[in-house]
Design an enzyme around this catalytic site. Structure first.
Site, mmCIF file in Angstrom:
data_model
loop_
_atom_site.group_PDB
_atom_site.id
_atom_site.type_symbol
_atom_site.label_atom_id
_atom_site.label_comp_id
_atom_site.label_asym_id
_atom_site.label_seq_id
_atom_site.Cartn_x
_atom_site.Cartn_y
_atom_site.Cartn_z
ATOM 1 N N ASN A 78 102.647 116.197 14.148
ATOM 2 C CA ASN A 78 101.816 115.350 15.013
ATOM 3 C C ASN A 78 100.571 114.996 14.212
ATOM 4 O O ASN A 78 100.400 115.424 13.062
ATOM 5 C CB ASN A 78 101.497 116.086 16.321
ATOM 6 C CG ASN A 78 100.867 115.176 17.356
ATOM 7 O OD1 ASN A 78 101.386 114.092 17.634
ATOM 8 N ND2 ASN A 78 99.743 115.568 17.919
ATOM 9 N N LYS A 79 99.700 114.222 14.812
ATOM 10 C CA LYS A 79 98.502 113.731 14.118
ATOM 11 C C LYS A 79 97.767 114.837 13.370
ATOM 12 O O LYS A 79 97.634 115.950 13.878
ATOM 13 C CB LYS A 79 97.594 113.071 15.168
ATOM 14 C CG LYS A 79 96.331 112.460 14.650
ATOM 15 C CD LYS A 79 96.554 111.469 13.528
ATOM 16 C CE LYS A 79 97.539 110.365 13.857
ATOM 17 N NZ LYS A 79 97.997 109.607 12.678
ATOM 18 N N ASP B 15 105.359 113.445 16.762
ATOM 19 C CA ASP B 15 105.967 112.317 16.041
ATOM 20 C C ASP B 15 107.337 112.678 15.492
ATOM 21 O O ASP B 15 108.123 111.789 15.149
ATOM 22 C CB ASP B 15 105.061 111.872 14.888
ATOM 23 C CG ASP B 15 103.891 111.072 15.432
ATOM 24 O OD1 ASP B 15 102.895 111.682 15.846
ATOM 25 O OD2 ASP B 15 104.014 109.837 15.491
HETATM 26 O O1 MRU Z 1 99.300 107.548 13.735
HETATM 27 P P1 MRU Z 1 99.597 107.394 15.196
HETATM 28 O O2 MRU Z 1 98.430 106.938 16.000
HETATM 29 O O3 MRU Z 1 100.840 106.583 15.446
HETATM 30 O O4 MRU Z 1 99.909 108.896 15.641
HETATM 31 C C1 MRU Z 1 100.335 109.122 16.956
HETATM 32 C C2 MRU Z 1 100.391 110.551 17.309
HETATM 33 O O5 MRU Z 1 100.185 111.432 16.497
HETATM 34 C C3 MRU Z 1 100.828 110.871 18.708
HETATM 35 O O6 MRU Z 1 100.332 112.107 19.105
HETATM 36 C C4 MRU Z 1 102.357 110.919 18.746
HETATM 37 O O7 MRU Z 1 102.910 109.712 18.310
HETATM 38 C C5 MRU Z 1 102.872 111.230 20.091
HETATM 39 S S1 MRU Z 1 102.742 109.807 21.098
HETATM 40 C C6 MRU Z 1 103.381 109.985 22.576
#
Ligand code: MRU
Length: 366
Positions: free
Chosen positions: A259-260, A249
């Site tokens: 990232n998540k 992200d």
């Molecule tokens: O909270 P989200 O679902 O928007 O989080 C998304 C992620 O963490 C993805 O791994 C990240 O955006 C990469 S998407 C190609």
């Protein structure tokens, strides 16, 4: 990507309906495949905030269309530039961690700051939004091609036995426009006939892995298995993971990656077990203004109800139930930062590099 008999992207614009943009409702999957029409900046804001549309690259492109819709709907406003400035800050506030969002909105600001003729603004913003959409698609396709080489090499070493890939959250086509970031190499390997199998973390609390990644992979016919969020370490200790592929992200100039939530723990387990851990991302997710991810990246916190409740299908209705008493004290951080030292490499549209300033610069110089 193919959904049943039809090809879809996660977001699209039809020039016959210039006052709207269409998206796939990611809150209804995997239960229902619904298309949502967004007609103004408020609807775009809510779609991002409530995660009807989520995933860093696609929310960037959607925000760019949000700026266009605002200009289109208020083309006669003599204060159009001020109105758009307001819309820009409003959109950026919808989700703070995913840098693509701010990048895309700032790009749109450059477009209208450069125009003295207010009447030309809507068309110029539309053109730029469409360019961003195309650029994300091209970037993801290239990420797929570069990442495929890594999977092919692992497959050769395994003499054709399935390559086991662990992924977290959803970094597939739903999160981008098409193909995905972390999943793009997986799709490419599958298309090229390389046997792969994906371990999919459920990704609490919103279950993007369980609900979205499993659905995507099953649509594409890629073998996959859902695991609870903390199973990854165990799988790695038992030789059941060949490579970890995740998205990003927000990646700093030094390669630190948000990232998540839970990604960092997978990276620690991967390092302990000598398993390659790659982050796949387009350059639109790299923030050259930031250095230290842990101190510099703002980490989004979301509503307590995401942890208190669980959503699922009851009969034919999507229902929420409380899994703990509603007054339970909760903190809901939704991203974490994986330091560059734990990342084997970055897979980008310009190639694969070390997760470091030197690595990123080497690709930029090409
Ligand atoms: O909270 P989200 O679902 O928007 O989080 C998304 C992620 O963490 C993805 O791994 C990240 O955006 C990469 S998407 C190609």
């Amino acid at each position: 990507m193919q959904v049943g008999s039809k090809y879809y992207e996660s977001l699209w614009f039809d020039e016959n309906d210039p006052g709207e943009v269409k998206v796939i409702d990611q809150q209804r999957l995997p239960w229902e495949f619904q298309i949502v029409v967004l007609e103004n900046v408020e609807e775009v804001y809510l779609a991002i905030r409530e995660m009807t549309v989520r995933g860093a690259p696609v929310i960037g492109v959607l925000a760019a269309f949000g700026m266009y819709l605002n200009a289109y709907n208020h083309a006669d406003d003599p204060q159009l530039q001020e109105r758009l400035d307001h819309a820009a800050e409003y959109l950026i506030s919808s989700r703070p961690t995913a840098v693509n969002l701010a990048h895309a909105v700032r790009e749109q600001q450059k477009v209208y700051y450069a125009l003295s003729d207010l009447a030309a603004i809507p068309a110029a913003l539309l053109k730029r939004a469409l360019e961003m959409l195309e650029a994300e698609k091209v970037a993801c396709r290239r990420i797929g091609e570069y990442g495929y080489a890594l999977i092919r090499e692992l497959s050769e070493n395994k003499k054709g036995k399935p390559v086991n890939i662990l992924t977290h959250c959803n970094a597939g086509w739903l999160a981008t426009i098409d193909y995905g970031t972390a999943l793009a190499p997986v799709y490419e390997a599958h298309i090229q006939g390389i046997p792969v199998h994906v371990w999919v973390d459920e990704t609490r609390p919103r279950n993007q892995g369980a609900r979205l990644t499993m659905w995507e992979l099953e649509q594409a016919g890629v073998p996959c298995t859902l695991v609870a969020d903390n199973v990854g370490g165990h799988l790695m200790q038992h030789g059941m993971v060949d490579i970890v592929l995740v998205g990003s992200d927000h990646t700093t100039q030094m390669g630190d990656t948000a990232n998540k939530i839970g990604t960092y723990l997978k990276a620690l387990a991967a390092q302990d077990n000598h398993i390659p851990f790659f982050v796949a991302l387009p350059f639109s997710t790299i923030d050259m203004a930031l250095q230290d991810g842990i101190t510099d990246i703002e980490i989004e916190q979301r509503a307590a109800r995401e942890l208190i409740e669980m959503e699922g299908m009851m009969g034919s209705q999507l229902k929420k139930v409380n899994i703990v008493p509603p007054e339970t004290p909760v903190v809901n951080y939704v991203f974490d930062v994986t330091p560059a030292r734990l990342i084997t490499g970055l897979i980008t549209e310009k190639g694969i590099c070390e997760a470091s300033e030197k690595g990123i610069d080497s690709l930029l110089e090409q």
